[in-house]
Scaffold this motif. Structure first.
Motif, PDB file in Angstrom:
ATOM      1  N   ILE B 305      -5.449  -3.566  -3.605  1.00 44.89           N
ATOM      2  CA  ILE B 305      -4.829  -3.714  -3.715  1.00 44.89           C
ATOM      3  C   ILE B 305      -4.245  -5.243  -3.541  1.00 44.89           C
ATOM      4  O   ILE B 305      -3.906  -4.848  -2.345  1.00 44.89           O
ATOM      5  N   GLY B 306      -4.755  -6.454  -4.283  1.00 42.62           N
ATOM      6  CA  GLY B 306      -4.094  -8.072  -3.354  1.00 42.62           C
ATOM      7  C   GLY B 306      -4.913  -8.574  -4.201  1.00 42.62           C
ATOM      8  O   GLY B 306      -5.316  -8.993  -5.271  1.00 42.62           O
ATOM      9  N   SER B 307      -4.798 -10.239  -3.326  1.00 44.33           N
ATOM     10  CA  SER B 307      -5.169 -11.157  -3.581  1.00 44.33           C
ATOM     11  C   SER B 307      -4.656 -11.905  -4.031  1.00 44.33           C
ATOM     12  O   SER B 307      -3.510 -11.834  -4.921  1.00 44.33           O
ATOM     13  N   LEU B 336      -3.676  -1.855   0.547  1.00 46.37           N
ATOM     14  CA  LEU B 336      -2.830  -2.803   0.197  1.00 46.37           C
ATOM     15  C   LEU B 336      -3.333  -3.710   0.782  1.00 46.37           C
ATOM     16  O   LEU B 336      -1.688  -4.089   1.892  1.00 46.37           O
ATOM     17  N   SER B 337      -2.372  -5.447   0.445  1.00 47.61           N
ATOM     18  CA  SER B 337      -2.409  -6.654   1.447  1.00 47.61           C
ATOM     19  C   SER B 337      -1.219  -6.687  -0.008  1.00 47.61           C
ATOM     20  O   SER B 337      -1.939  -7.725  -0.684  1.00 47.61           O
ATOM     21  N   PRO B 338      -0.579  -6.598   0.332  1.00 41.30           N
ATOM     22  CA  PRO B 338       0.862  -7.753  -0.972  1.00 41.30           C
ATOM     23  C   PRO B 338       0.143  -9.152  -0.183  1.00 41.30           C
ATOM     24  O   PRO B 338       0.171  -9.437   0.810  1.00 41.30           O
ATOM     25  N   ALA B 339       0.871  -9.988  -0.634  1.00 38.20           N
ATOM     26  CA  ALA B 339       0.464 -10.982  -0.788  1.00 38.20           C
ATOM     27  C   ALA B 339       0.699 -12.778  -0.247  1.00 38.20           C
ATOM     28  O   ALA B 339      -0.013 -13.142   0.913  1.00 38.20           O
ATOM     29  N   THR B 340       2.242 -12.198  -0.081  1.00 39.39           N
ATOM     30  CA  THR B 340       2.536 -13.121   0.820  1.00 39.39           C
ATOM     31  C   THR B 340       4.036 -12.264   2.120  1.00 39.39           C
ATOM     32  O   THR B 340       3.935 -11.327   1.157  1.00 39.39           O
ATOM     33  N   PRO B 341       4.541 -12.753   2.597  1.00 39.89           N
ATOM     34  CA  PRO B 341       5.403 -11.895   3.314  1.00 39.89           C
ATOM     35  C   PRO B 341       6.612 -11.576   2.224  1.00 39.89           C
ATOM     36  O   PRO B 341       7.478 -10.927   3.290  1.00 39.89           O
ATOM     37  N   ASP B 342       7.396 -12.475   1.707  1.00 43.59           N
ATOM     38  CA  ASP B 342       7.632 -12.381   1.012  1.00 43.59           C
ATOM     39  C   ASP B 342       8.048 -11.536   0.216  1.00 43.59           C
ATOM     40  O   ASP B 342       8.574 -10.619  -0.370  1.00 43.59           O
ATOM     41  N   GLY B 360      -0.992   7.766   0.816  1.00 38.30           N
ATOM     42  CA  GLY B 360      -1.814   7.212   1.129  1.00 38.30           C
ATOM     43  C   GLY B 360      -2.378   6.202   1.236  1.00 38.30           C
ATOM     44  O   GLY B 360      -4.173   6.037   1.737  1.00 38.30           O
ATOM     45  N   PHE B 361      -1.742   5.329   0.920  1.00 32.42           N
ATOM     46  CA  PHE B 361      -2.783   3.863   1.423  1.00 32.42           C
ATOM     47  C   PHE B 361      -2.517   3.168   2.651  1.00 32.42           C
ATOM     48  O   PHE B 361      -1.950   3.560   2.916  1.00 32.42           O
ATOM     49  N   CYS B 362      -3.499   2.629   2.735  1.00 37.31           N
ATOM     50  CA  CYS B 362      -3.405   1.482   4.238  1.00 37.31           C
ATOM     51  C   CYS B 362      -2.561   0.362   3.942  1.00 37.31           C
ATOM     52  O   CYS B 362      -3.367  -0.140   3.055  1.00 37.31           O
ATOM     53  N   VAL B 363      -1.955  -0.252   4.626  1.00 37.67           N
ATOM     54  CA  VAL B 363      -0.704  -1.273   4.155  1.00 37.67           C
ATOM     55  C   VAL B 363      -1.455  -2.153   4.947  1.00 37.67           C
ATOM     56  O   VAL B 363      -0.782  -1.764   6.415  1.00 37.67           O
ATOM     57  N   THR B 364      -2.172  -3.351   4.746  1.00 35.08           N
ATOM     58  CA  THR B 364      -1.941  -3.857   5.747  1.00 35.08           C
ATOM     59  C   THR B 364      -0.850  -5.402   5.929  1.00 35.08           C
ATOM     60  O   THR B 364      -0.227  -5.577   4.964  1.00 35.08           O
TER      61      THR B 364
END
Ligand code: SF4
Lengths: 174, 466
Positions: B305-307, B336-342, B360-364
């Motif tokens: 989930i991201g992009s 999970l890669s949230p798309a921006t720091p905000d 259980g997600f890895c958050v990057t």
């Protein structure tokens, strides 16, 4: 102007994307030369083996929507460093097509039935292409079969090919 | 005769027409990232033209591989950093402040209605959500954009999509765009601007409009584009409030970038989306689309989930609603890669990150990461990923890997089930058929339409009106 004539590589599929032309993992390369061994590495086609079939080819003939997907100019460069400067197809993805002309390379549309005819007459044979920019003709020859096809190289595209690219042109003019 | 929004933007930015049908337009913004820009910089330096046309109009970010994963990506970052410094490019987002380009630049207010934007990235079409003309370009066009602030395009021919009806609960912008691409094909909008209009778009948030426009390129489109409206003004208000007295004034000013009623289109295609179902891709092309229901139970190894398509706060909220209090199947792994720091920090404050982690997600960190298979979640040969990204090309997320594109809701439900499954979202249940046949037969059929099932939509030929 670049050389646009020589042996033909036929890629018998539509929608060949830029990831197939040059995979993303090679986008960390900063020189064009470094892309040379990886051209079409991920293209899966029954009739194509990148290790054997690219060597010595100068022209690609393919079907529809060649170069779709990513904007990477690495795709034309990967062809260029393998001495392939001309691609004929039924149509091209917009960014890819513009990238080709911006590099002084030829991305030429031929009508779908012409492409079909070329595939049925030449695709299974060793074929030599002569591309004449001044008369806008493509002549294909294999054994005793020889055919000439006209194409339409319009103003802007022609000027980019003849002047060798967009950067100098734009810097002078704008 | 009336004009489309793209024609109006071209007209107001026209610098030159060196050849018939070629428009050199002035650019309001040139966006840059570390994959395609370093080559442009190196070439400008080699030509003795290491200049920028306007350092305030250039926005740059390191986003594709960050933090650097090896010496080569470190070098790409360094070239960007040094260049931004050398030319005093203030809007340069380096590690710690960086996020996915098509998410972070809109978030900073860099795109406005009527703008012209280019970037060396095919998903630049995303920014059309703001009523801008935004197109991906290659390195040479980017180079000229950086140097001179111009870019050449053909006439902006437009296909107008009228999206009628009301989306059922659990069906999102991602499902809409996958459905459209499935209908018109990956070559269906080549050399065309895709103008998205109609009640479904009017109701969409800016985030959803960005998702819609983001995938225009997957149908070959030059730019996606939506009309600016009060949703656009509200999103941009904190950046534009110095320029206007009221929001109404802003809306009025931006309304000049709306297509005229008698504008000329290449095609007009109407869909009624009231019965659309969650969609996903199944092959190696974005037009190989099926309903999630048809694929129910299919095998998955990873969920991503991201992009720039679906890594925004709205997407994270939707996925977290489904993940709340649940664990993902031990047959799969989730990233999970949230798309921006905000977005990341909002998700932290809202407890969303906690939900993902407990599930259980890895958050990057914010990055493109797995989307293009360069870092943070590359697939092994033969593995399959359920992904909220935009491209399922062979090898995209790793050699020999397969990617199924879908909405964040479907991805979250799939993570819990450990296999492809539809999210159970209370509300109006999606029905079996993807769209209802409501449209009349087109008055004048287009010569060759890529749309396969004309019964489901209405196509009007050249010159067709609203
Ligand atoms: S998230 Fe994926 S598609 Fe979007 S800009 Fe990054 S690599 Fe490209």
């Amino acid at each position: 102007m670049k050389n646009f004539s020589g042996k033909v590589l036929f890629l018998d599929r539509s929608d060949i994307n830029t990831d197939e032309i040059i995979p993303a993992k090679y986008l960390t390369e900063i020189t064009k030369e470094a892309l040379k061994p990886y051209l079409l590495e991920d293209l899966k086609l029954d009739t194509f083996n990148p290790e054997k079939d690219i060597e010595g080819k100068a022209v690609v003939i393919t079907r529809e929507n060649f170069g779709c997907g990513s904007s990477r100019e690495h795709a034309p460069w990967a062809l260029e460093v393998n001495d392939i400067n001309a691609v004929f197809a039924a149509n091209f993805a917009r960014i890819y097509r513009q990238n080709m002309y911006n590099c002084g390379m030829l991305a030429m549309e031929l009508p779908e039935n012409t492409i079909n005819e070329i595939f049925s007459k030449f695709a299974s044979k060793d074929t030599e292409a002569k591309v004449d920019i001044s008369s806008s003709t493509l002549t294909l020859e294999s054994g005793d079969i020889k055919e000439t096809y006209n194409f339409n190289l319009a103003g802007f595209d022609r000027s980019l090919i003849e002047s060798g690219g967009w950067v100098d042109y734009a810097d002078k003019k704008y | 005769m009336g004009k489309t929004i793209a024609e109006k933007i071209f007209e107001s930015h026209l610098e030159d027409q060196p050849f018939e049908g070629i428009n050199v337009i002035r650019l309001d913004a040139v966006f840059c990232h570390e994959i395609t820009t370093p080559v442009a910089i190196a070439d400008l330096v080699a030509r003795g033209k290491d200049r920028v046309f306007d350092s305030t109009k250039i926005k740059a970010v390191i986003d594709h591989v960050t933090p650097a994963k090896d010496s080569k990506t470190a070098e790409q970052g360094k070239i960007m950093r040094d260049w931004a410094k050398r030319h005093d490019i203030k809007d340069f987002f380096d590690i710690g402040r960086n996020g996915v380009c098509h998410a972070i630049f809109p978030e900073k207010g860099f795109v406005r209605p009527g703008y012209t934007v280019i970037m060396g990235d095919s998903h630049t079409c995303t920014h059309g959500a703001f009523g801008a003309f935004a197109a991906g370009v290659g390195t040479t066009d980017l180079e000229v954009g950086i140097l001179k602030g111009v870019c050449a395009f053909k006439e902006p021919k437009t296909i107008r999509f009228v999206l009628n009806g009301k989306l059922p609960k659990g069906v999102y912008a991602k499902d809409v765009i996958l459905y459209i691409i499935g209908q018109i094909g990956v070559n269906g909008a080549t050399n065309m601007v895709m103008e998205f209009t109609g009640p479904v778009v009017d109701k969409m948030s800016m985030e959803s409009r960005m998702t819609l426009c983001n995938m225009a390129i997957e149908a070959g489109g030059t730019s996606g584009i939506c009309y600016p409206d009060m949703t656009t003004v509200n999103y941009l208000w904190k950046f534009i409030k110095q320029d206007f007295i009221t929001k109404q004034d802003a809306l009025k000013a931006y309304s000049k970038f709306i297509s005229d009623k008698d504008a000329k289109y290449e095609k007009v295609i109407e869909y009624d989306l009231s019965n659309l179902e969650p969609m996903m891709t199944v092959g190696y092309k974005p037009d190989e689309v099926k309903t999630v229901k048809e694929m129910e139970g299919a095998n998955i190894d990873q969920i991503y989930i991201g992009s720039c398509t679906n890594g925004r706060i709205e997407d994270l909220r939707i996925a977290s609603e489904i993940l709340k209090g649940k664990k993902i199947s031990d047959k799969v792994r989730g990233v999970l890669s949230p798309a921006t720091p905000d977005i990341y920090s909002r998700a932290l404050k809202e407890g969303i990150i906690d939900i993902f982690m407990k599930a259980g997600f890895c958050v990057t960190n914010p990055t493109c990461g797995a989307c293009l298979g360069m870092s943070n979640g590359v697939l092994a040969n033969g593995e399959v990923c359920a992904s909220t990204t935009n491209r399922n090309f062979n090898g995209r997320m790793g050699k020999g890997g397969m990617v199924h594109l879908m909405s964040p809701a479907t991805a979250a439900a799939t993570a819990i089930a450990g296999k492809i499954t539809n999210a159970k979202i209370s509300g109006d249940k999606p029905k079996a058929k993807p769209v209802k046949k409501t449209a009349q037969k087109a008055e004048k059929k287009v010569k060759k339409t890529a749309v396969q099932k004309p019964a489901k939509k209405k196509v009007t030929g050249k010159g067709g009106k609203k």
